[in-house]
Motif scaffolding. Structure first.
Motif, short mmCIF file in Angstrom:
data_model
loop_
_atom_site.label_atom_id
_atom_site.label_comp_id
_atom_site.label_asym_id
_atom_site.label_seq_id
_atom_site.Cartn_x
_atom_site.Cartn_y
_atom_site.Cartn_z
N GLY A 126 0.79 -1.34 -0.09
CA GLY A 126 -0.13 0.08 -0.16
C GLY A 126 0.89 1.16 0.06
N GLY A 127 0.27 2.27 -0.28
CA GLY A 127 0.68 3.69 -0.22
C GLY A 127 -0.14 4.75 0.08
N THR A 128 0.15 6.13 -0.73
CA THR A 128 -1.05 7.02 -0.68
C THR A 128 -1.32 7.50 -1.92
OG1 THR A 128 0.85 8.48 0.00
CG2 THR A 128 -0.33 7.69 1.61
N TYR A 129 -0.71 8.52 -2.22
CA TYR A 129 -0.99 8.96 -3.79
C TYR A 129 0.03 8.50 -4.56
CZ TYR A 129 -0.43 12.08 -7.78
OH TYR A 129 -0.28 12.66 -9.16
N PHE A 130 -0.39 8.00 -5.82
CA PHE A 130 0.42 7.40 -6.85
C PHE A 130 0.11 8.17 -8.28
CE2 PHE A 130 0.30 3.76 -4.31
CZ PHE A 130 1.83 3.41 -4.08
N PRO A 131 1.37 8.91 -8.75
CA PRO A 131 0.96 9.57 -9.83
C PRO A 131 0.61 8.67 -11.10
CG PRO A 131 3.13 9.58 -9.43
CD PRO A 131 2.61 8.82 -8.44
N ARG A 132 0.18 9.28 -12.19
CA ARG A 132 -0.19 8.42 -13.36
C ARG A 132 0.89 7.77 -13.99
NH1 ARG A 132 -0.53 5.22 -16.80
NH2 ARG A 132 -1.83 4.86 -18.73
N GLY A 142 0.30 2.77 -12.98
CA GLY A 142 -0.17 1.56 -13.95
C GLY A 142 0.93 0.40 -13.79
N ARG A 143 2.23 1.21 -13.45
CA ARG A 143 3.40 0.14 -13.23
C ARG A 143 3.00 -0.61 -11.92
NH1 ARG A 143 8.77 0.88 -11.81
NH2 ARG A 143 8.56 2.87 -11.53
N VAL A 144 2.40 -0.03 -11.12
CA VAL A 144 2.26 -0.34 -9.47
C VAL A 144 1.19 -1.46 -9.54
CG1 VAL A 144 1.27 -0.05 -7.27
CG2 VAL A 144 3.05 1.46 -8.17
N LEU A 145 0.11 -1.24 -10.54
CA LEU A 145 -1.06 -1.96 -10.53
C LEU A 145 -0.41 -3.66 -11.22
CD1 LEU A 145 -3.82 0.29 -11.80
CD2 LEU A 145 -3.80 -0.92 -9.39
N LEU A 146 0.12 -3.30 -12.56
CA LEU A 146 0.60 -4.40 -13.02
C LEU A 146 1.66 -5.29 -12.02
CD1 LEU A 146 1.27 -3.00 -16.61
CD2 LEU A 146 -0.45 -4.68 -15.76
N ALA A 147 2.60 -4.53 -11.30
CA ALA A 147 3.39 -5.50 -10.52
C ALA A 147 2.81 -6.11 -9.23
CB ALA A 147 4.19 -4.29 -9.73
N MET A 148 1.67 -5.39 -8.67
CA MET A 148 0.97 -6.09 -7.53
C MET A 148 -0.08 -7.27 -8.36
SD MET A 148 1.89 -4.60 -4.73
CE MET A 148 3.52 -4.45 -5.37
N ALA A 149 -0.37 -6.93 -9.37
CA ALA A 149 -1.25 -8.16 -10.04
C ALA A 149 -0.29 -9.54 -10.30
CB ALA A 149 -1.88 -7.65 -11.50
#
Length: 424
Positions: A126-132, A142-149
């Motif tokens: 988790g974290g707080t604000y992530f920029p696009r 987007g990179r965070v989402l793909l990595a967590m998936a």
């Protein structure tokens, strides 16, 4: 969730929360918090993306605009996650637990809170604000989402181990934080001592920037000053209340406190105004007047009440509204509350401007980073000091400030008003 609702739909349309309803148009297939969302996550074997925010939260709206309204981000989210959005003012219990979790993971909390959960609700990242995109030293969302998936698909044991460690830390903290702990005098003095070590004697408050009011700590300090003769605690209480009320963190025209100051001098605030902050600060100023008989504390308390009465009261249903936003839109930064010298000059007579520009520190060079001409009104002088500085009689100075105040407030009322969250 309605049984007839499509699982591919954004399900926030009928939420009571104005924050959740503001996301109903987004292409993300949002779910409200509840058993249905976690049931879907378990049935589809997907992790949960949890977004916690509030209608008054500037960076929540930035992340909404940058990421959750972006078609590609929505596609990734909808394919790999069950997305759940929570209003922290509606569910402070949910927020408190996941704030603790994300703080344990990343070392910081706040809003928006962005957490990745197992299907049964345990956080593994988790974290707080992530920029696009990659920016501000933070990875792009987007990179965070793909990595967590990918972690969930290919390294699930690591995710589950991380989730178990986080939950153990939270449960230990909740157990420690006081079931059965005695609220003894020694404990109160220990807490006060910790606050006093962080006290800023020059500007009041605790620590440096950003500065929050901490009304609970202030009430404790006043209690020890009055009942235990702790002079240091009394001084910290009085200085802090005085400096806050004279600062830009306080709305000098309409009353009421903004949420916090980005600088140590209480000059430039985050401009949202919260009901819960102001009810607690009202108590501080009332208690301060009752205990120390400081007329300026009474005046601040009356002005907070006047703001509640004029802006935050539901006349039909009874009760009070939750908050007032900082901004009109994302390109605005407190413009409703701030003034250029030209704007003040257009409203005030030359005599009024001469004293008002000194009293509230209105100059050609202002305080706002996004527009250096804009001034946050804050009081550099008392009225008596202003009279001495201008060589005018005290009564004349008071009359000029009163008339300037009325004119500025009337003109400000004609500006587009920041959104008021009418949740009672």
């Amino acid at each position: 969730m309605s049984e007839s609702a499509s699982p591919a739909a954004n399900l926030l349309d009928h939420s009571a929360s104005s924050y959740l309803r503001s996301a109903r148009h987004q292409p993300v297939q949002w779910n409200p918090w509840g058993a249905d969302a976690f049931g879907r996550a378990q049935a589809e074997n997907k992790p949960v993306l949890l977004d916690i925010g509030a209608v008054w939260c500037h960076w929540c709206h930035v992340m909404d605009r940058e990421s959750y309204e972006d078609a590609e981000i929505a596609r990734i989210l909808n394919e790999h996650f069950i997305a759940v959005k929570v209003d922290r003012d509606e569910r402070p219990d949910v927020d408190a637990r996941y704030q603790a979790a994300v703080s344990a993971i990343s070392g910081q909390g706040g809003w928006p809170l962005t957490a990745f959960l197992t299907p049964d609700g345990r956080p593994y990242f988790g974290g707080t604000y992530f920029p696009r995109e990659d920016r501000y030293g933070r990875p792009g969302f987007g990179r965070v989402l793909l990595a967590m998936a990918q972690v969930w698909r290919e390294r699930r044991d690591e995710a589950l181990e991380s989730a178990a460690s986080v939950m153990a830390a939270i449960e230990q903290n909740e157990s420690f934080s006081g079931r059965g702990a005695e609220q003894t005098l020694a404990l109160s003095e220990k807490l006060a001592d910790a606050a006093l070590k962080q006290f800023d004697p020059r500007y009041g408050g605790f620590g440096s920037q950003p500065k929050f009011p901490h009304p609970g700590a202030l009430d404790l300090l006043l209690h020890l000053a009055v009942n235990r003769g702790n002079r240091e605690a009394g001084e910290a209480f009085a200085v802090t209340l005085d400096k806050m009320a004279r600062g830009g963190v306080y709305d000098q025209l309409a009353g009421g406190f903004h949420r916090y100051s980005v600088d140590e001098r209480w000059v430039v605030p985050h401009f949202e105004k919260m009901l819960y902050d102001n009810t607690e600060l009202l108590r501080n100023y009332v208690h301060g007047f009752q205990s120390l008989v400081r007329s300026e504390f009474r005046q601040t308390a009356l002005e907070i009440i006047a703001w509640f009465d004029a802006v935050m009261t539901d006349r039909e249903s009874g009760g009070f509204y939750a908050s007032q936003d900082a901004d009109i839109n994302l390109d605005d930064d407190g413009d409703y509350f701030t003034w250029t010298l030209g704007e003040a000059r257009a409203v005030l007579s030359s005599d009024e401007l001469a004293v008002a520009s000194l009293y509230w520190d209105i100059g050609e060079l202002g305080d706002m980073h996004h527009d250096p001409a804009r001034n946050v009104l804050h009081r550099k002088f008392t009225l008596d000091e202003l009279a001495a500085k201008t060589g005018k009689a005290a009564d004349e100075v008071r009359a000029l400030i009163d008339s300037a105040h009325a004119k500025l407030l009337a003109v400000r009322a004609q500006r587009p008003t920041p959104f008021i969250d009418r949740t009672l």
